[in-house]
Scaffold this active site. Structure first.
Site, PDB file in Angstrom:
ATOM      1  N   GLU A 302       0.884  -1.172   0.000  1.00 28.77           N
ATOM      2  CA  GLU A 302       0.000   0.000   0.000  1.00 28.77           C
ATOM      3  C   GLU A 302       0.913   1.210   0.000  1.00 28.77           C
ATOM      4  O   GLU A 302       1.567   1.521   0.990  1.00 28.77           O
ATOM      5  CB  GLU A 302      -0.910  -0.023   1.239  1.00 28.77           C
ATOM      6  CG  GLU A 302      -2.114   0.895   1.090  1.00 28.77           C
ATOM      7  CD  GLU A 302      -1.769   2.346   1.364  1.00 28.77           C
ATOM      8  OE1 GLU A 302      -1.559   3.104   0.375  1.00 28.77           O
ATOM      9  OE2 GLU A 302      -1.708   2.723   2.531  1.00 28.77           O
ATOM     10  N   CYS A 336      -2.905   8.143   3.878  1.00 27.92           N
ATOM     11  CA  CYS A 336      -2.762   7.378   2.633  1.00 27.92           C
ATOM     12  C   CYS A 336      -3.929   7.685   1.701  1.00 27.92           C
ATOM     13  O   CYS A 336      -3.737   7.995   0.530  1.00 27.92           O
ATOM     14  CB  CYS A 336      -2.703   5.888   2.946  1.00 27.92           C
ATOM     15  SG  CYS A 336      -1.292   5.413   3.958  1.00 27.92           S
TER      16      CYS A 336
END
Length: 594
Positions: A302, A336
């Protein structure tokens, strides 16, 4: 987070829903049995908003050593101590301890695993203020940011896993097909063994518990390498986990922590972990992938994003201002999944710019634990403010306009601060339009009143984590979201709201990485997948038809042709012809001549 929360009727409905949810939760808890109370005494720095014990100030140039990881408060620069910089040999020892513990835990029942998670959930709810303060001191975020991004999402992940996790890890029966109609077919999910997780600094509490919850519920052990920029909180969180494991009767070594630098992270990837989760930058993600390839260790990557926030020409630009600001300035933009590119149609562009700038100019920045009125805290990485300024300067040099913020604090100011900033007239050629900012800067792009052009700009990025679109027409916003090249999307709300639904997988496409955590996909991703077939009736025995048995009787080809025609032929007539041919093919012929 949604603008719909401003509607009084919605607020009233939410109140009724909340009371109902609490009542259901209480009833559910009583039916399932109570989790024991766990007590972990915090030290002064972990509990107090303003510790009385004086601290010297952290110095980036002198406090770093190869043997130790320095710990400091990025808002006050108070030196909080140090954590060991573990060697590769020490990391491998941690992996082995976890492996030994996992052999026992793999045999645990789902009842035992739920019991552990209920103990953790009870502790979090009863100690949420201390947990949030520890996260604030280690990462510079405000208490509100910590409650949203650290505590509440962790509680929701625990709730979902407790209530739904078993369903997705139990054997799943599938259709057997016509050739296997006499058998059952199922998929079994067994733990991979030891999960290695390398997690970033932005959410020190949630980044630890997020992979931990899934790994333990799937029957694994886990070794977590925390960021060298947020290692202090691990001292408290590791004590919490140890106490919860003990209360649940789980193996003490099931969860291991690693502190240190790049060599420690590399050792976790190459030292024997059965699967690795990495959350961080693209550059380091590629290094992790290369290192893992030597042993073919599977990885989940990720790697951040450049999320688009589209504001259509029929949207209420002024009403979106608070939502947009929460998306950008939550946790100082160190998210994120958070909007970095605001793509606003020219019809509502001026109103949107005016509205968000008005909000930002009133925001207060400072040490988060010094006052409940602080809106923005500090950046976690010491180098971040200077990097933000370079991006802003490049944008301004190429025509962008600063509507708020945009300048570093005066030289000599204490703390790793950069002001919440609004940049208008941003264009795709600017560095800030291409690179992940991971900071408190809102970048606004003007586009014609065209959905096609807005989508094209949104997809003009190396990243593809998430995105959102806002329109008076929900169908229109949904259609735009459907065209986004992203792993997640939210219709008429912040893209981060997808993470509040822990039944959904989290992850992206392109340079945002691959594979998923959260949801059924996240749980199953930490398991080996095994396909199993079994006779429906135990007395059935396998046998090989004579035409295809060894040695060949010369009828094998005819048998296979007839069988295929009977099973898959077009129409009943062809199937019937196949059946007749099959009967003919199984009738013994004269033996072949020697």
């Amino acid at each position: 987070m949604s603008t719909t929360f401003l509607d009084p009727k919605v607020v009233q409905l939410l109140g009724v829903f909340s009371v109902t949810a609490v009542a259901c939760a209480v009833a559910w808890s009583l039916c399932r049995g109570q989790a024991p109370k766990v007590i972990v005494a915090p030290v002064e720095e972990e509990e107090a908003s303003n510790p009385k014990t004086p601290h010297r100030k952290f110095c980036w140039d002198t406090d770093r050593t190869k043997e130790h990881v320095p710990c400091w408060d990025p808002a006050t620069m108070d030196y909080l101590g140090e954590a060991p910089a573990m060697t590769p040999e020490q990391v491998i020892e941690k992996i082995q301890l976890a492996r030994d513990a996992q052999k026992c835990w793999a045999k645990s029942t789902f009842v035992q695993r739920r019991y552990l998670l209920r103990i953790i959930l009870r502790f979090i709810v009863e100690n949420m203020e201390t947990i949030a303060k520890v996260a604030c001191r280690d990462s510079g975020k405000t208490m509100v940011d910590a409650m949203f991004g650290e505590v509440m999402v962790t509680c929701e992940k625990l709730r979902w896993t407790i209530s739904s996790g078993e369903r997705y890890l139990k054997p799943e029966y599938r259709t057997s097909g016509i050739m296997n109609m006499h058998k059952t077919s199922r998929v079994e999910f067994t733990p991979v063994g030891v999960v290695g997780a390398i997690v970033p600094f932005n959410y020190p509490f949630h980044n630890v518990f997020n992979p931990l919850i899934a790994a333990l519920f799937a029957g694994n052990a886990i070794v977590i390498k925390v960021s060298e920029y947020a290692s202090w909180s691990t001292k408290y969180y590791s004590r919490v986990i140890s106490a919860c494991l003990k209360a649940a009767g789980a193996p003490a070594d099931l969860v291991q922590f690693v502190t240190g630098y790049g060599d420690a992270g590399n050792a976790l990837v190459t030292g024997g972990a059965d699967k690795v989760i990495f959350v961080g930058s693209v550059e380091v993600g590629k290094m992790v992938m290369r290192a893992a390839s030597e042993s073919l260790t599977p990885v989940i990557l990720e790697l951040g994003g450049k999320d688009a926030f589209i504001v259509c020409d029929d949207a209420d630009a002024a009403a979106l201002a608070q939502l947009a600001c929460r998306g950008v300035y939550q946790n100082m933009g160190q998210n994120c999944a958070g909007p970095e590119r605001f793509i606003v149609y020219e019809k509502v562009y001026d109103k949107f710019c005016e509205s968000v700038a008005a909000v930002v100019r009133k925001m207060e920045q400072g040490a988060p634990l010094s006052s409940p009125y602080i809106d923005c805290g500090a950046s976690c990485m010491p180098q971040a403010p200077a990097a933000y300024q370079k991006l802003v300067d490049d944008a301004v040099a190429k025509g962008a306009k600063v509507l708020a913020g945009g300048e570093l604090p005066k030289e000599g100011s204490q703390g790793q601060f950069y002001p919440p900033t609004v940049l208008a007239d941003v264009t795709p050629d600017m560095r800030i339009a291409k690179e992940e900012i991971f900071g408190p800067i809102m970048c606004i792009f003007k586009v014609p009143n065209s959905d096609a052009e807005a989508v094209a700009l949104a997809n003009n990025s190396d990243f593809g984590l998430s995105g959102c679109a806002h329109s008076a027409s929900q169908a229109r916003a949904a259609a735009i979201c459907q065209q986004m090249e992203a792993g997640m999307a939210s219709v008429n709300d912040l893209e981060g709201t997808t993470y509040l639904s822990q039944s959904l997988p989290f992850g992206g496409v392109k340079y945002s990485g691959f594979d998923r955590f959260a949801g059924p996909e996240g749980l199953r991703g930490l398991c080996h997948v095994k396909s199993v077939v079994e006779n429906r009736l135990s007395f059935l025995k396998p046998s090989i038809p004579a035409p295809i048995a060894y040695p060949s009787n010369g009828q094998g080809t005819d048998f296979c042709l007839a069988l295929c025609q009977m099973l898959y032929g077009y129409g009943l007539g062809m199937k019937a012809m196949g059946l007749l041919a099959l009967i003919k093919a199984v009738i013994p012929r004269k033996p072949k001549k020697e």
